[in-house]
Design an enzyme around this catalytic site. Structure first.
Site, PDB file in Angstrom:
ATOM      1  N   LYS A 141       6.616   9.898  -5.557  1.00 58.53           N
ATOM      2  CA  LYS A 141       7.622   8.844  -5.378  1.00 58.53           C
ATOM      3  C   LYS A 141       9.014   9.419  -5.625  1.00 58.53           C
ATOM      4  O   LYS A 141       9.183  10.297  -6.471  1.00 58.53           O
ATOM      5  CB  LYS A 141       7.415   7.696  -6.372  1.00 58.53           C
ATOM      6  CG  LYS A 141       6.059   7.043  -6.382  1.00 58.53           C
ATOM      7  CD  LYS A 141       5.975   6.036  -7.531  1.00 58.53           C
ATOM      8  CE  LYS A 141       4.612   5.391  -7.625  1.00 58.53           C
ATOM      9  NZ  LYS A 141       4.494   4.512  -8.816  1.00 58.53           N
ATOM     10  N   SER A 148       0.858  -1.177   0.000  1.00 60.96           N
ATOM     11  CA  SER A 148       0.000   0.000   0.000  1.00 60.96           C
ATOM     12  C   SER A 148       0.897   1.231   0.000  1.00 60.96           C
ATOM     13  O   SER A 148       2.126   1.125   0.020  1.00 60.96           O
ATOM     14  CB  SER A 148      -0.895   0.011   1.248  1.00 60.96           C
ATOM     15  OG  SER A 148      -1.782  -1.068   1.243  1.00 60.96           O
ATOM     16  N   LYS A 202      -3.363   9.624  -8.496  1.00 60.24           N
ATOM     17  CA  LYS A 202      -3.799   8.419  -7.782  1.00 60.24           C
ATOM     18  C   LYS A 202      -5.164   8.019  -8.335  1.00 60.24           C
ATOM     19  O   LYS A 202      -6.183   8.611  -7.978  1.00 60.24           O
ATOM     20  CB  LYS A 202      -3.872   8.689  -6.284  1.00 60.24           C
ATOM     21  CG  LYS A 202      -4.152   7.440  -5.456  1.00 60.24           C
ATOM     22  CD  LYS A 202      -4.083   7.758  -3.965  1.00 60.24           C
ATOM     23  CE  LYS A 202      -4.244   6.495  -3.133  1.00 60.24           C
ATOM     24  NZ  LYS A 202      -5.568   5.860  -3.329  1.00 60.24           N
TER      25      LYS A 202
END
Length: 758
Positions: free
Chosen positions: A318, A106, A144
């Site tokens: 990220k 996750s 997302k």
């Protein structure tokens, strides 16, 4: 994930028990922790395994964060089976279980920009400790997607297996269903792909396709799907792949798991390889070099999240470099090199207290839901439309249900459907909605306007109080006369005052004949609150005048004076706005502009045949028939005649010197221009013979882009459509496309020379 205010079977609270800062947890705190963990497991199971959440994403996130808070303060409470130590859901017994070659994790969720900044600073601090051999941090920033995580396994370029994430280690084999998704290649293209590789991504239903699919379901009398995420998950869990194939599924890949013989140095470099292999990669991702740039990315897509191909619920950030990723590693549940910023929830759960009906300006009777007030997308909502009785039936909602409420940005709130798992727990029991047979405003029997119409209407158009109120309110709207001082409450005061019995307006025909003497007597009921009291009594007060006292006489309010000033200004509005203000069915701003441009005056429009009206580009037979029917009614003509007698402009002045430089061109204006408003730009296009369109397509001739142009500009660039700034647009208006092209080339040359000089 899932959220909203917990109403059903919630047994814990963030403040009901012992002080969480107490280092020796009490029995009450232990009970709270256990109850909270059980609730999170229960809601997670409903979300992941049953694709039927019983609480909203926001509510789930609130409970989950409370659980994390308790565990941070009291580590001794944490057990190995705590929901915070697990990834996603479990594996359904309906599908074969398969183990991923490399674990799927996750992401750590953050819910504010301050939390994101703290996470970024922490990651930067960890990287600094690694020394100078580590490259500067580049942030791979992407959307997302609100879909279902899927792992694709390719061997020698051939897709051999597809699985859900499951608990991160073991997922469900959904290979046959995934093979129905056209974007996913069965055989990788190009060269250089590993002998064995896991490709991770998100399966979703595009927003437009989801709306169209739901509309088709409602039209067929079936219940619509709750939301794109659950629809995608449910589609992939169909036992029959033929059923999956009927759903408009799509996919973007966003990561890579186990691989052999792949030497890419970064995630973004890997994405380029994935594209070369024929895999679908999101067009929205960017590699950014600072927190400020990341925050700008978040802000931009927060403002444009409903202009995208798919639904999103946040932004993923990220560290791009694979070496840094490996050095930072993972916790038991999440990578330390990635986080997900979550936008404010746009879908919550609340109770449907009642279903009532509203009578609109054209007589359409529309059911709407009255709900327990709930905050969603930054505002408190307590009412939402249900469109018509067939939609109520198709959605399957009943009075007393817990319902899913969605509000996307500035879009009108929508009741998506009931939470069926909670229906039997409601007290009092739920009951069906029954559409009234008589108008709730005037008592006239309701009926469809035409045979076969879905909508029920009140035929008493002239004197139905609700229709008159709605028409008067519409007259003042921004698309019509734009009378700011004539708002909703003023429209009620003019058409339905508490006193006198005969209102100032019994038809919108008299709007421009209003005077101060008539308004002086208008009284409305206002709540009179006592200091410190929650509710008060009601009293009659003047609406357009101040209340007289022993020392001061009643006089017009500042808003009343503004109303008369704006009524005078409204008389000078162009013809197309007058047409919009008349509330003719189907005749909106686009058709009104086209009619005003083609005919130039109200008299010409009134005397035109239905065929002549239909021949106008942007009008067509439906609008032409509606116009002809409207002008056949005597009291409709009285409105136009009364407005004309009061001095309302009924003819556009034609400037013979304006050249039709845009004949045959279709132009889209997007963003904010430096000096021209959107309406002024569209007006300029139309009077020069062009078509002012609202969306970009291959038939678009030019896009005029201002500040914050958004996705229309992106689409224009993808299609290779010429893009003009305001200066280029003004050149196009004045001299046509040849001059605009030359102006664009000159500007490009000048920019090139400037860049070279630097």
């Amino acid at each position: 994930m899932i959220v909203g205010p917990v109403r059903q079977d919630r047994t814990v609270s963030t403040a009901e028990t012992a002080d969480p800062a107490d280092t020796n947890p009490s029995e009450a705190l232990r009970d709270e922790y256990q109850n909270l963990a059980d609730l999170v497991r229960k809601y997670r199971y409903a979300y992941y395994q049953e694709d039927a959440p019983t609480v909203s994403d926001a509510e789930f996130d609130e409970l989950y964060r409370r659980l994390e808070e308790l565990e941070a303060l009291h580590p001794e409470l944490v057990s190995n089976d705590s929901p915070t130590q697990e990834v996603g859901g479990e594996v359904s017994a309906a599908f074969a279980a398969v183990e991923h070659l490399q674990r799927m994790y996750s992401l750590e969720d953050v819910f504010s920009l301050e939390e994101l900044e703290a996470w970024v600073r922490k990651a930067e601090g960890s990287v600094e400790k690694m020394g100078s051999t580590v490259p500067p941090i580049a942030w791979l920033t992407e959307l997302k997607i609100d879909g279902l995580a899927v792992n694709l396994l390719y061997r020698d370029g051939k897709l051999v297996r597809a699985a859900t994430r499951g608990d991160g280690t073991t997922g469900e084999d959904i290979t046959h269903n995934v093979l129905t998704i056209k974007e996913i290649p069965r055989q990788l293209s190009g060269t250089g792909y590993p002998a064995e590789v896991e490709i991770r991504g998100e399966v979703f239903i595009p927003s437009k396709a989801f709306l169209e699919f739901n509309e088709a379901l409602v039209e067929a009398g079936k219940a619509p799907l709750a939301n794109p995420r659950n629809a995608a998950a449910g589609s992939l869990r169909q036992k029959d792949p033929a059923e999956t194939a009927k759903r408009p599924l799509s996919m973007f890949v966003h990561g890579i798991g186990a691989r052999s013989g792949l030497d890419a140095l970064s995630q973004s470099e890997t994405y380029k390889l994935l594209v070369d292999w024929g895999l679908p990669v999101s067009p929205y991702l960017q590699v950014l070099d600072s927190l400020e740039a990341v925050l700008g990315f978040i802000k931009h897509f927060g403002e444009h999240r409903h202009d995208l191909l798919h639904e999103i619920d946040g932004i993923v950030v990220k560290i791009d470099d694979f070496g840094t990723q490996r050095a930072l590693g993972y916790t038991s549940r999440v990578p330390r090199w990635a986080a997900a910023y979550k936008y404010a929830p746009e879908e919550v759960h609340t109770k449907l207290l009642d279903i009532q009906v509203n009578v609109g300006r054209t007589g359409r009777v529309t059911p709407f839901g009255v709900m327990e007030p709930v905050k969603v997308a930054g505002s408190t909502v307590e009412m939402a439309t249900l469109h018509n009785q067939d939609v109520v039936k198709a959605k399957g909602v009943m009075i007393g249900d817990i319902v899913v409420l969605r509000k996307a940005g500035d879009v009108i709130p929508e009741i998506v459907g009931p939470v069926l798992a909670l229906r039997d727990k409601q007290d009092p029991p739920v009951r069906e909605f029954v559409m009234p047979t008589e108008c709730p405003s005037c008592g006239t029997p309701l009926a469809p306007a035409k045979e076969g119409d879905i909508d029920i209407r009140c035929p008493n158009a002239r004197s139905c109080p609700s229709q008159l109120r709605e028409r008067v309110f519409h007259v003042a709207s921004r698309g019509a006369f734009d009378i700011e001082a004539l708002g909703w409450e003023a429209a009620i005061a003019l058409t339905q005052p508490a006193e006198p019995e005969t209102p100032p307006l019994t038809s919108e025909a008299a709007l421009f004949d209003l005077n101060r003497e008539v308004l002086a007597d208008v009284m409305i009921l206002r709540e009179k609150r006592s200091k410190g009291a929650g509710t008060g009594t009601f009293e009659l007060v003047p609406y357009f005048y101040t209340k007289a006292t022993a020392k001061t006489p009643s006089k017009p309010t500042a808003t009343t004076e503004k109303l008369f000033a704006e009524l005078a200004k409204a008389k000078t509005q162009p013809l197309w706005r007058v047409l919009v203000a008349l509330s003719i069915r189907h005749v909106g701003p686009t058709a009104s502009r086209a009619l005003a441009t083609a005919f130039g005056s109200m008299d010409a429009i009134r005397s035109a045949s239905e065929e002549q009206l239909a021949d106008v580009d942007g009008v067509g037979p439906t609008i032409a028939a509606a116009l002809t029917e409207w002008f056949e009614v005597d009291w409709h003509r009285e409105i136009v005649d009364s407005w004309a007698a009061a001095g309302v402009r009924m003819m556009d002045e034609r400037d013979a010197g304006v050249q039709r430089t845009l004949e045959g061109l279709t132009i889209v204006v997007t963003g904010t221009l430096p000096t021209l408003s959107r309406d002024e730009a569209k007006e300029a296009i139309i009077i020069r013979g062009g078509k002012a369109a609202g969306s970009v397509s291959k038939n678009t001739s030019y896009v005029v882009a201002g500040e914050n142009a958004g996705t229309k500009l992106d689409k224009a660039e993808q299609l290779g459509i010429p893009v003009l700034d305001e200066d280029g647009f003004l050149t196009l208006l004045a001299d046509g496309p040849v001059a605009a092209a030359a102006s664009g080339e000159s500007a490009a040359d000048a920019a090139s020379e400037t860049a070279g000089a630097e």
